[in-house]
Scaffold this motif. Structure first.
Motif, PDB file in Angstrom:
ATOM      1  N   SER A   1       0.991   3.971  -2.936  1.00 37.66           N
ATOM      2  CA  SER A   1       0.662   5.364  -2.609  1.00 37.66           C
ATOM      3  C   SER A   1       1.663   6.317  -3.246  1.00 37.66           C
ATOM      4  O   SER A   1       1.307   7.440  -3.642  1.00 37.66           O
ATOM      5  CB  SER A   1       0.641   5.558  -1.088  1.00 37.66           C
ATOM      6  OG  SER A   1      -0.393   4.794  -0.500  1.00 37.66           O
TER       7      SER A   1
ATOM      8  N   TYR B   1       0.833  -1.207   0.000  1.00 36.53           N
ATOM      9  CA  TYR B   1       0.000   0.000   0.000  1.00 36.53           C
ATOM     10  C   TYR B   1       0.871   1.262   0.000  1.00 36.53           C
ATOM     11  O   TYR B   1       0.599   2.224  -0.737  1.00 36.53           O
ATOM     12  CB  TYR B   1      -0.911  -0.015   1.217  1.00 36.53           C
ATOM     13  CG  TYR B   1      -1.582   1.302   1.506  1.00 36.53           C
ATOM     14  CD1 TYR B   1      -2.667   1.742   0.746  1.00 36.53           C
ATOM     15  CD2 TYR B   1      -1.115   2.125   2.529  1.00 36.53           C
ATOM     16  CE1 TYR B   1      -3.264   2.960   0.996  1.00 36.53           C
ATOM     17  CE2 TYR B   1      -1.720   3.340   2.790  1.00 36.53           C
ATOM     18  CZ  TYR B   1      -2.788   3.757   2.028  1.00 36.53           C
ATOM     19  OH  TYR B   1      -3.377   4.962   2.284  1.00 36.53           O
TER      20      TYR B   1
ATOM     21  N   HIS C   1      -3.736   0.615  -6.223  1.00 34.75           N
ATOM     22  CA  HIS C   1      -3.754   1.349  -4.957  1.00 34.75           C
ATOM     23  C   HIS C   1      -5.117   1.217  -4.289  1.00 34.75           C
ATOM     24  O   HIS C   1      -5.222   0.974  -3.076  1.00 34.75           O
ATOM     25  CB  HIS C   1      -3.418   2.825  -5.207  1.00 34.75           C
ATOM     26  CG  HIS C   1      -3.381   3.647  -3.953  1.00 34.75           C
ATOM     27  ND1 HIS C   1      -4.326   4.613  -3.670  1.00 34.75           N
ATOM     28  CD2 HIS C   1      -2.543   3.620  -2.904  1.00 34.75           C
ATOM     29  CE1 HIS C   1      -4.048   5.163  -2.505  1.00 34.75           C
ATOM     30  NE2 HIS C   1      -2.967   4.579  -2.011  1.00 34.75           N
TER      31      HIS C   1
ATOM     32  N   GLU D   1      -9.955   6.156   0.794  1.00 33.44           N
ATOM     33  CA  GLU D   1      -8.820   6.271  -0.121  1.00 33.44           C
ATOM     34  C   GLU D   1      -9.018   5.361  -1.322  1.00 33.44           C
ATOM     35  O   GLU D   1      -8.628   5.706  -2.448  1.00 33.44           O
ATOM     36  CB  GLU D   1      -7.524   5.912   0.611  1.00 33.44           C
ATOM     37  CG  GLU D   1      -7.130   6.918   1.679  1.00 33.44           C
ATOM     38  CD  GLU D   1      -5.795   6.582   2.306  1.00 33.44           C
ATOM     39  OE1 GLU D   1      -4.877   6.220   1.558  1.00 33.44           O
ATOM     40  OE2 GLU D   1      -5.682   6.682   3.531  1.00 33.44           O
TER      41      GLU D   1
END
Length: 744
Positions: A518, A514, A534, A546
Motif C-alpha cells: 500500500s 499488504y 498490491h 481496493e
C-alpha cells in the motif's frame, strides 16, 4: 573472548538436535530426534562476520546425535560433533577436528525451531548472546541454493585444500619430536643473516620480492609499478610502509598482531611453545597435496596452533594459527640444507604466495634496514592519508565504470584493489558487495555489506542491499529487519519496499505485505508490478474494491500483461460484476489463446452473469479440450437448458456425471430437467442417487416427494415429505399436513 571459530563450530552443533516440524518447547527439545541427512546454515556475528556451514547428521536418537560439520569458508574445516543434554538444556560439544584448521570449542545452546528452520545462539563466558545462527533442512533449499553452496565448497577446496587425518597415540610424540629436533639443528642456516628474492602473488597481482633476515629481525619488501610495500621488524617494533598510498604504521612488538606480514615468515618453533606453557593436545597423521604428515595440536588456555611435520624429512610443512594457514615447500641443496622455494599464506580475506628464486646465505646486512626510516615514522603519524584516498578512489572509479558496462567480475576485482589500499572505506565494500550481488555471489555480497555497515553503521541504504540478498537466499525472517531499517534512508527506493513486502508475503504474513505494498503504490516511482502485487494481496485479504483499483492501474500501464488482465477479471468476478469480469477474461484469452484456465474463467463469468446464449457459444468452442472439467459440462448443460436446448442439455449433464459421479448437485440438475420433460422415473432415480451422496438437503426430499405425488405414490411421497418436514422445510410440512392426513 572465545576464538572466532570456537563460536562458529560449536554453535552450529547446537542446532542439530531438533526435529524439523513445529515450534519446539524446552521439554520437546530435550526429547527431539533430528532427521539424518544434510542441513545448511549461516552463522552471523554482531560485527557482520558471516560463515556458511553444511552439517551431515550420521546418527540420531532422542536428545542426542553424532554428526560432521563442514565450514568451507573457515579454512575448509570439518569437525566431528555430538549433542548432549545438560542442566535441562540441549547443548552441543565439539569432539575433534577431522579436517582443516585447528580450533578451540565450547558448549552452545538452541533457542527455537520452526518447520525445518533452526535458530541458535552462541553464549560468551558470562552467558550473553555472542552470535546467531539460522539453519535449514536440505528439503527447504532450492536447486539454485544447493548449487551456490557447491560452488563455495569447490572454491574452498581450491583455496584451502581438502584432506583428513586420523589420531595417533600421544606416546609417539617424543619420538617424532626427536627426529624433528635433529632436522631443526641442521636447518640452523635460518639463524644466520640471509637474503632471498622472488615474486609475491596476491589477489591477481604479482609483485617483486626482496627479503632480508637476521632473526628475529626481518625486512620484506615488495614492489609493483615502481612502488614499494615494506614490512619490517627490529628489536622493539614491527612496521609497514605503503609506497603506493604513502602511508605507514608502527607498533611495539608486544602489541603486534599475529596476522601481519612478518608472522608469515616467523612461525615459532614447537619446542619454544612447549617451553612457554603450551601442551600437546592432540597428535594425528594424514596426507595433503601428496605430502604425508604428522599433525601436532598445541594449546595454552584458549590459544591453539597446529604444526604439520613432513614424515619424509621431519620439517615443518604447514602451520595453522588463529587467522591464517602457512604452507612452506622447498628443496635440500647440495650441502644438505633445506632451502625454501614457496611460502603460501591463506587467510579468509586473501591468499598470498611467496615464490623464492634466489637464496643467499651469510650476508653482510646493516641492522638499520630493519628499522623504520624517518619518512616512515612521519607517515605513521598521519601523513599520506590524502594520497591513499586518491589512489584507492582511482580503482574504485574503475570498478564503477566496469559495473556500468555490465562487467561485474571486472568491477569486483577493481573494488578489491581499492580495498587493499584502503580497507577503512565503507563505500568500497558496498560497491564490491553490489557487484557480487549482480553475479549471484550471495555470501560474498553479505560479507561485504556487513563489513561496510561495521565501518559505517549509518548506511541504511546498505541494509536494503543486504535484505535483498537475504531475500534471494530465501532467508526472509532475516531479510525483514534489514529491509525495514533501509526505509529510514533518505534515498530509499521502491526496491526496498518491494523486497520487504515480498519477504512478508513469502512468510505468509499477508496483512504486513499488504500494508507495505500500500505504501509502494503511493510512491511516484511505483511501476506496474507494484500495482499488480498490491491488487493480488488485496484479493487474498478479500479487499476486492481496493484490488480492482490497483489492478486497473496495472492494466492501464501494462495492457498486454496477461497476469494483470486476468487478475482484474478475477477481482471483478469476486464483486459479482460478471460482465466486467467476462470482458477482461476475454482480453486475457486474446493475449494467450492456449491457456485453457483463461477460457474456463471466461465461460464461468458468462454463466454467472446469466449470459446463457453467449455461454453456449463459447462452451461449444471449448468443451472438447482435454482439460475440460465436470463443472464446465454442468454449466454448459444449465446454459443449454435455459436456452431450451433440452436434449443437448441432458447429454452435457450425462458428461458431467460421468466425469464426477459423486457430485449430488449434478444429479439434482439432471433430475430437474427430467422432471420438466415428464421423465418422472428418471427424475426420481436421480434424486435418489443425490440423497445417497448427500442426505441432509430437505429440498431434494421435497422435490422427490412432489414427483412421487405426480406418480400417485402416496406412501413414498409422504415418507419424503415427513423427512423434509423434520428437517425444517416449511412447504414440506404444509404439504404433509394437507396430503398425508388420514382423511386423504
Amino acid at each position: 573472548m572465545k576464538q572466532l571459530f570456537t563460536l562458529t563450530l560449536a554453535l552450529l552443533m547446537s542446532l542439530v538436535q531438533l526435529s524439523a516440524l513445529g515450534q519446539t518447547t524446552n521439554k520437546e527439545l530435550l526429547n527431539s530426534k533430528l532427521d539424518k541427512g544434510n542441513w545448511y546454515g549461516e552463522l552471523v556475528f554482531p560485527s557482520g562476520t558471516t560463515f556458511q556451514a553444511h552439517m551431515e547428521v550420521l546418527k540420531s536418537q532422542k536428545g542426542a546425535f553424532d554428526g560432521i560439520i563442514h565450514w568451507p569458508n573457515y579454512f575448509n574445516t570439518k569437525t566431528k560433533v555430538e549433542g548432549i543434554v545438560e542442566n535441562d538444556s540441549l547443548k552441543i560439544k565439539e569432539i575433534e577436528v577431522i579436517s582443516g584448521k585447528v580450533m578451540s570449542l565450547d558448549f552452545y545452546l538452541i533457542k527455537s525451531i520452526e518447520e525445518g528452520t533452526i535458530k541458535a545462539v552462541a553464549l560468551d563466558d558470562e552467558g550473553a548472546e555472542e552470535a546467531t545462527f539460522t539453519f535449514r533442512n536440505e528439503k527447504l533449499l532450492s536447486d539454485k541454493e544447493l548449487k551456490t553452496f557447491g560452488k563455495l565448497v569447490k572454491s574452498a577446496n581450491e583455496k584451502y585444500g581438502s584432506f583428513t587425518f586420523s589420531p595417533v597415540e600421544l606416546s609417539k610424540a617424543d619420538e617424532i619430536l626427536s627426529q624433528f629436533n635433529k632436522v631443526s639443528e641442521a636447518d640452523s642456516i635460518y639463524l644466520k643473516p640471509l637474503k632471498f628474492e622472488g615474486k609475491v602473488e596476491v589477489e591477481g597481482m604479482t609483485m617483486d620480492l626482496l627479503c632480508y633476515m637476521k632473526l628475529p629481525k626481518m625486512r620484506i619488501e615488495m614492489k609493483i609499478m615502481g612502488m614499494s610495500l615494506i614490512f619490517g621488524k627490529d628489536d622493539s617494533v614491527s612496521w609497514n610502509y605503503n609506497g603506493m598510498a604513502k602511508i605507514a604504521e608502527i607498533k611495539p612488538l608486544d602489541e603486534s598482531e599475529d596476522n601481519n606480514m612478518i608472522a608469515d615468515f616467523d612461525n615459532s618453533d614447537i619446542n619454544e611453545l612447549l617451553e612457554d606453557g603450551f601442551e600437546i593436545r592432540r597428535l594425528s597423521e594424514g596426507e595433503f597435496d601428496g605430502v604425508s604428515f604428522y599433525r601436532f595440536v598445541l594449546s595454552k588456555e584458549k590459544q591453539a596452533i597446529a604444526y604439520y611435520i613432513n614424515k619424509e624429512n621431519y620439517r615443518v610443512y604447514r602451520v595453522e594459527k588463529e587467522n591464517d594457514i602457512t604452507t612452506t615447500t622447498g628443496e635440500v641443496n647440495e650441502k644438505g640444507q633445506f632451502v625454501m622455494k614457496e611460502i603460501k599464506v591463506v587467510r579468509i580475506a586473501n591468499t598470498m604466495t611467496f615464490l623464492i628464486d634466489e637464496f643467499s646465505l651469510d650476508q653482510e646486512i646493516d641492522d638499520a634496514i630493519f628499522s623504520p626510516t624517518e619518512e616512515t615514522i612521519a607517515l605513521a603519524e598521519g601523513n599520506g592519508i590524502e594520497r591513499m584516498q586518491k589512489d584507492s578512489d582511482y580503482f574504485n572509479e574503475l570498478g564503477i565504470d566496469f559495473y556500468r558496462e555490465g562487467k561485474f567480475e571486472e568491477a569486483a576485482a577493481e573494488f578489491t584493489k581499492a580495498i587493499n589500499l584502503n580497507s577503512k572505506n565503507a563505500t568500497y565494500y558496498s560497491n564490491r558487495g553490489t557487484a557480487h550481488k549482480k553475479l549471484g555471489n550471495w555470501y560474498k555480497a553479505i560479507s561485504d555489506f556487513n563489513q561496510c555497515l561495521e565501518l559505517d553503521p549509518k548506511r541504511n541504504d546498505v541494509f536494503g542491499l543486504l535484505g535483498e540478498v537475504k531475500y534471494n537466499l530465501k532467508d526472509y525472517s532475516s531479510a525483514i529487519p534489514d529491509l525495514q531499517k533501509s526505509l529510514e534512508d533518505s534515498s530509499v527506493t521502491r526496491y526496498n519496499y518491494y523486497y520487504l513486502a515480498m519477504s512478508h508475503f513469502r512468510q505468509d504474513s499477508t496483512q504486513q505485505a499488504y500494508e507495505v505494498f500500500s505504501e509502494i503504490v503511493k510512491r511516484e516511482d511505483a511501476i506496474p508490478v507494484d500495482y499488480y502485487n498490491h491488487g493480488y494481496v488485496a484479493l487474498s485479504l478479500e479487499k476486492n474494491s481496493e484490488a480492482i483499483t490497483s489492478l486497473k492501474q496495472a492494466v492501464e500501464l501494462a495492457p498486454t500483461s496477461l497476469d494483470y488482465v486476468n487478475y482484474l477479471g478475477i477481482a471483478y468476478f469476486r464483486t459479482e460484476a460478471y460482465d466486467k469480469a467476462a470482458e477482461f477474461f476475454k482480453s486475457a484469452i486474446e493475449l494467450n489463446e492456449d491457456d485453457y484456465v483463461l477460457k474456463q474463467n471466461f465461460t464461468d463469468a458468462l454463466f454467472m452473469g446469466k449470459k446463457y446464449e453467449d455461454a453456449v457459444t463459447y462452451f461449444r468452442a471449448y468443451i472438447d479440450h482435454p482439460k475440460k472439467t465436470a463443472k464446465m459440462h454442468n454449466q454448459f448443460a444449465i446454459s443449454l437448458e435455459n436456452t431450451q436446448r433440452y436434449d443437448e442439455a441432458l447429454v452435457q449433464y450425462d458428461s458431467a456425471i460421468s466425469m464426477n459421479s459423486t457430485n449430488a448437485y449434478y444429479y439434482d440438475n439432471r433430475a430437474g430437467l427430467h422432471a420438466g420433460l415428464g421423465h418422472l422415473e428418471k427424475a426420481i432415480e436421480d434424486y435418489t442417487t443425490s440423497i445417497k451422496i448427500y442426505a441432509k438437503d430437505p429440498e431434494i426430499y421435497y422435490q422427490r416427494a412432489l414427483l412421487h405425488k405426480k406418480n400417485h405414490d402416496k406412501y413414498s411421497a409422504c415418507m419424503d415429505l415427513k423427512v423434509a418436514a423434520d428437517m425444517g422445510h416449511e412447504k414440506a410440512k404444509k404439504e404433509s399436513d394437507d396430503y398425508c392426513s388420514l382423511e386423504n
